[in-house]
Design a protein around this motif. Structure first.
Motif, PDB file in Angstrom:
ATOM      1  N   TRP A 253       7.658   1.677   0.714  1.00 23.91           N
ATOM      2  CA  TRP A 253       6.337   1.275  -0.093  1.00 23.91           C
ATOM      3  C   TRP A 253       6.839   1.978  -1.434  1.00 23.91           C
ATOM      4  O   TRP A 253       8.001   2.556  -1.739  1.00 23.91           O
ATOM      5  N   PHE A 254       6.194   1.566  -2.842  1.00 24.94           N
ATOM      6  CA  PHE A 254       6.498   1.907  -3.827  1.00 24.94           C
ATOM      7  C   PHE A 254       5.066   2.580  -4.669  1.00 24.94           C
ATOM      8  O   PHE A 254       4.205   1.893  -4.615  1.00 24.94           O
ATOM      9  N   GLY A 255       5.277   3.667  -5.400  1.00 25.00           N
ATOM     10  CA  GLY A 255       4.191   4.226  -6.032  1.00 25.00           C
ATOM     11  C   GLY A 255       4.505   5.344  -7.137  1.00 25.00           C
ATOM     12  O   GLY A 255       5.698   5.570  -7.421  1.00 25.00           O
ATOM     13  N   PHE A 256       3.417   5.456  -7.962  1.00 26.97           N
ATOM     14  CA  PHE A 256       3.577   6.192  -9.222  1.00 26.97           C
ATOM     15  C   PHE A 256       2.886   7.699  -9.046  1.00 26.97           C
ATOM     16  O   PHE A 256       1.875   7.885  -8.431  1.00 26.97           O
ATOM     17  N   LEU A 257       3.811   8.630  -9.365  1.00 27.18           N
ATOM     18  CA  LEU A 257       3.237  10.097  -9.396  1.00 27.18           C
ATOM     19  C   LEU A 257       3.449  10.789 -10.813  1.00 27.18           C
ATOM     20  O   LEU A 257       4.322  10.085 -11.762  1.00 27.18           O
ATOM     21  N   ALA A 258       2.564  11.912 -10.881  1.00 25.21           N
ATOM     22  CA  ALA A 258       2.769  12.619 -12.291  1.00 25.21           C
ATOM     23  C   ALA A 258       2.999  13.923 -11.689  1.00 25.21           C
ATOM     24  O   ALA A 258       2.483  14.271 -10.670  1.00 25.21           O
ATOM     25  N   PRO A 259       3.209  15.162 -12.852  1.00 29.97           N
ATOM     26  CA  PRO A 259       3.474  16.203 -12.570  1.00 29.97           C
ATOM     27  C   PRO A 259       1.883  16.781 -12.102  1.00 29.97           C
ATOM     28  O   PRO A 259       0.978  16.400 -12.914  1.00 29.97           O
ATOM     29  N   ALA A 260       1.877  17.727 -11.182  1.00 30.70           N
ATOM     30  CA  ALA A 260       0.676  18.355 -10.591  1.00 30.70           C
ATOM     31  C   ALA A 260       0.314  18.963 -11.981  1.00 30.70           C
ATOM     32  O   ALA A 260       0.875  19.585 -12.623  1.00 30.70           O
TER      33      ALA A 260
END
Length: 326
Positions: A253-260
């Motif tokens: 899978w491929f996905g976007f994350l950001a700093p908590a």
């Protein structure tokens, strides 16, 4: 191992918990973005994740009238790039586009230099199914040929991957377990370098996503099977493993994350932009060419998906599948 899984769950729980934001955070969200954004890809250039990032980054730059800088920080099975984003300021100006290793690393690695709870889900881009490909110059013409080589001598069969604990690595190990062979795993800093050695005959094969279909149709690669319930519409000539008597359904899978800690309104604005990008003809052409099943959706849906993937992999490890890496 269990502690790492608990940390992932805590990260998802934090995302799902609604909280009131101060007026300053709301004001920052309204102004976002007012300067360039850095999109980290934890793989080397020329791979499929890099292609996704550049096409979507270009769209977001046009949408928000700013620059989206794609920066490749490959190595250590995505840990270098992921750690970089985990330590970034939680303001929405440093993002991560990653894949399966994000869920597998906390489970398969003993010492992870970052806390999975230091990142928060933004959007699931899409998913794919693993396909076994070999060089068209290889003397391995069928799945039976590959299995025969693997059984000839332990470790005789060399499979490349985009890094330790990556989906190609796990797919190879699961496949080897199903057919009863011992393989030698060769990790690379991304799909691009792995493919170069596959073309050069230094490794026997790789479990890549449908992004390899273009090279199959161009005659550079030979596809021997796909780990899917049904044949892929872009390559109906490639039989599933199940058709060939191997019970294996698996993919990345491929996905976007950001700093908590990134303000929720900023996360929502990024999510809105990412979802809009999926309808852009240029972006869609890149995703379709790679055979990606486009998903999109909300941060909460991505969080639930990650939780499911973590539980699934933990179940495999608990059942005795040997996937642990250093």
């Amino acid at each position: 191992m269990r502690k790492q899984l608990i940390r992932i769950k805590l990260a998802f729980a934090v995302l799902l918990a609604a909280s009131a934001l101060p007026a300053q955070a709301l004001a920052e969200a309204q102004a976002y973005p007012d300067r360039p954004i850095t999109l980290i890809v934890p793989y080397s250039p020329s791979g499929v994740t890099d292609a996704y990032a550049r096409s979507i980054g270009d769209y977001l730059g046009r949408l928000w009238n700013t620059q989206v800088i794609v920066e490749n920080k490959g190595g250590a099975g995505t840990i270098i790039g992921t750690q970089h984003v985990s330590r970034a300021k939680p303001d929405g100006y440093t993002l991560l586009l990653t894949s399966y290793a994000y869920t597998s690393n906390p489970i398969l690695r003993k010492d992870l230099p970052y806390d999975p709870a230091s990142l928060t889900p933004v959007m699931l881009l899409g998913s794919s199914r693993s396909m076994l490909v070999v060089s068209s110059k290889s003397d391995l013409h069928t799945l039976k040929d590959v299995i025969a080589k693997g059984k000839k001598a332990p470790g005789n069969l060399k499979f490349a991957s985009s890094g330790n604990a990556s989906s190609p690595h796990i797919a190879a190990e699961l496949w080897a377990k199903e057919v009863g062979v011992s393989i030698t795993h060769i990790p690379y800093k991304g799909t691009g370098p792995a493919m170069n050695d596959l073309f050069g005959g230094l490794v026997d094969g790789i479990f890549d996503g449908p992004s390899s279909i273009a090279n199959v149709h161009a005659g550079r690669l030979r596809a021997l099977g796909i780990a899917s319930e049904t044949r892929h519409p872009a390559a109906p000539e490639v039989p599933t493993f199940k058709e060939q008597g191997i019970d294996l359904v698996f993919g990345s899978w491929f996905g976007f994350l950001a700093p908590a800690g990134t303000p929720k309104p900023v996360i929502q604005k990024i999510n809105d932009g990412l979802n809009k990008s999926l309808s852009d003809p240029k972006v869609k052409a890149v995703l379709d060419a790679a055979g990606l099943f486009i998903v999109g959706g909300t941060p909460e849906e991505f969080a639930s998906f990650l939780d499911h993937e973590s539980n699934r992999l933990q179940g495999l490890v608990d059942s005795g599948v040997k996937l642990l890496v250093k």
